[in-house]
Scaffold this motif. Structure first.
Motif, short mmCIF file in Angstrom:
data_model
loop_
_atom_site.label_atom_id
_atom_site.label_comp_id
_atom_site.label_asym_id
_atom_site.label_seq_id
_atom_site.Cartn_x
_atom_site.Cartn_y
_atom_site.Cartn_z
N PRO A 118 0.84 -1.06 0.05
CA PRO A 118 -0.05 -0.13 0.05
C PRO A 118 0.99 1.37 -0.13
CG PRO A 118 -0.58 -1.45 2.00
CD PRO A 118 0.48 -1.96 1.17
N THR A 119 0.26 2.18 -0.73
CA THR A 119 0.87 3.61 -0.78
C THR A 119 -0.08 4.54 0.02
OG1 THR A 119 1.59 3.06 -2.81
CG2 THR A 119 1.70 5.47 -2.18
N TRP A 120 0.59 5.25 0.81
CA TRP A 120 -0.07 6.31 1.64
C TRP A 120 -0.34 7.66 0.79
CZ3 TRP A 120 1.04 10.86 4.29
CH2 TRP A 120 0.11 11.48 5.31
N HIS A 121 -1.67 8.06 1.03
CA HIS A 121 -1.82 9.39 0.31
C HIS A 121 -2.55 10.31 1.17
CE1 HIS A 121 -0.95 7.66 -3.77
NE2 HIS A 121 -1.88 6.71 -3.47
N GLY A 122 -1.98 10.29 2.49
CA GLY A 122 -2.87 11.21 3.59
C GLY A 122 -4.27 11.14 3.81
N ILE A 123 -5.30 10.80 2.93
CA ILE A 123 -6.61 10.58 2.91
C ILE A 123 -7.10 9.35 2.74
CG2 ILE A 123 -7.27 13.12 3.41
CD1 ILE A 123 -8.55 12.61 0.34
N PHE A 124 -6.08 8.48 1.93
CA PHE A 124 -6.52 7.39 1.57
C PHE A 124 -5.13 6.46 1.46
CE2 PHE A 124 -6.43 9.56 -2.39
CZ PHE A 124 -5.81 8.81 -3.33
N GLN A 125 -5.25 5.14 1.36
CA GLN A 125 -4.29 4.06 1.01
C GLN A 125 -4.70 3.53 -0.09
OE1 GLN A 125 -1.65 2.23 3.80
NE2 GLN A 125 -2.53 3.29 5.69
N SER A 126 -3.68 3.02 -1.12
CA SER A 126 -3.90 2.47 -2.06
C SER A 126 -2.86 1.16 -2.66
CB SER A 126 -4.24 3.44 -3.30
OG SER A 126 -3.21 4.22 -3.55
N ILE A 143 -9.04 6.80 4.31
CA ILE A 143 -8.86 7.00 5.79
C ILE A 143 -8.83 8.23 6.34
CG2 ILE A 143 -7.12 4.79 5.85
CD1 ILE A 143 -4.83 6.69 5.58
N GLY A 144 -9.45 9.13 5.63
CA GLY A 144 -9.16 10.52 6.21
C GLY A 144 -10.41 10.86 7.13
N THR A 145 -10.46 12.12 7.68
CA THR A 145 -11.38 12.17 8.54
C THR A 145 -12.64 13.33 7.77
OG1 THR A 145 -10.36 14.14 9.50
CG2 THR A 145 -10.24 11.95 10.57
N ALA A 146 -13.52 13.45 8.14
CA ALA A 146 -14.54 14.40 7.54
C ALA A 146 -13.99 15.80 7.70
CB ALA A 146 -15.99 14.45 8.34
N GLU A 147 -13.52 16.35 8.76
CA GLU A 147 -12.73 17.47 8.76
C GLU A 147 -11.53 17.75 7.65
OE1 GLU A 147 -12.83 15.50 11.51
OE2 GLU A 147 -14.53 16.62 12.51
N GLN A 148 -10.81 16.52 7.31
CA GLN A 148 -9.74 16.40 6.34
C GLN A 148 -10.51 16.78 4.91
OE1 GLN A 148 -7.95 12.97 7.71
NE2 GLN A 148 -6.07 14.03 8.06
N TYR A 149 -11.37 15.96 4.77
CA TYR A 149 -12.19 15.98 3.31
C TYR A 149 -12.77 17.48 3.26
CZ TYR A 149 -11.39 10.91 3.01
OH TYR A 149 -10.91 9.64 2.80
N ALA A 150 -13.13 17.98 4.36
CA ALA A 150 -13.84 19.54 4.21
C ALA A 150 -12.74 20.70 3.79
CB ALA A 150 -14.60 19.79 5.26
N GLU A 151 -11.71 20.33 4.60
CA GLU A 151 -10.39 21.28 4.20
C GLU A 151 -9.89 21.12 2.99
OE1 GLU A 151 -7.42 23.85 4.97
OE2 GLU A 151 -9.26 23.69 5.92
N LEU A 152 -9.73 19.96 2.37
CA LEU A 152 -9.41 19.85 0.93
C LEU A 152 -10.48 20.22 0.10
CD1 LEU A 152 -8.12 16.01 1.07
CD2 LEU A 152 -6.70 18.24 0.62
N GLU A 153 -11.83 20.25 0.34
CA GLU A 153 -12.76 20.65 -0.65
C GLU A 153 -12.68 22.52 -0.49
OE1 GLU A 153 -17.42 21.11 -1.35
OE2 GLU A 153 -16.67 19.46 -0.09
N LYS A 154 -12.22 23.01 0.57
CA LYS A 154 -11.95 24.39 0.82
C LYS A 154 -10.82 24.84 -0.03
CE LYS A 154 -10.44 26.69 4.79
NZ LYS A 154 -10.40 26.78 6.23
#
Length: 181
Positions: A118-126, A143-154
């Protein structure tokens, strides 16, 4: 704000070329557990009328997503874009958890397929591997949190604007690159 005039309802199917339709169907059933659902075969292309026999196969990738392939025996052999690195063009499928990703890796390797990750991408691994046609496949577990996804969208729009001006990686989400220990 008015609705957009194009009302998309999701992806109907995504189509790629394959070397051998039967081999491709068998591989996706065996390696990824997809169900072969239908096929179309024609001697003439419906949209253009051109003579170009083909087999078009459809596989259920889950949750209404369909992956399709064309076998085109009268066309030159398949190739890839020589100006695009092999890691760029790929099909990414979601798996439900990191545990499911690791289980998938073991299964795929047991099928004789080389797997990277697996490769780590911060909010997911693949994990990454190639199908028999040379298409790169990715399986990803969020693997990300709701807050992380919201920040990335922002920061998505500011990152795109900075990239467009500089063609260098924006640092709006540096936290994404800090792998936890």
């Amino acid at each position: 704000m008015s609705a957009h005039p194009v009302a998309l309802g999701g992806i109907h199917h995504v189509a790629y070329r394959c070397k051998d339709a039967a081999e491709t169907v068998e591989w996706y059933e065996r390696v990824l557990g997809m169900k072969y659902v239908t096929a179309f075969a024609e001697d003439h292309v419906p949209s253009t009328g051109a003579y170009d026999p083909y087999m078009h196969v459809f596989l259920d990738a889950g949750k209404g997503n369909v992956l399709a392939f064309f076998e085109l025996p009268n066309q030159p052999a398949m190739g890839s874009d020589p100006n695009t690195p092999a890691w760029v063009q790929h099909l990414a499928f979601k798996v439900p958890s990191l545990e499911a990703l690791l289980d998938a890796k073991m299964h795929i390797e047991a099928q004789g397929v080389d797997v990277l990750g697996p490769t780590w991408h911060g909010i997911f691994q693949s994990i990454y591997f190639f199908d028999p046609n040379g298409h790169r496949i990715e399986l990803a577990a969020d693997i990300g949190t709701a807050e992380q996804y919201a920040e990335l969208e922002k920061v998505a729009r500011p990152m795109l604007e900075e990239w467009s001006q500089t063609k260098k990686a924006p640092r709006h989400a540096d936290w994404l690159h800090a792998k936890p220990e």
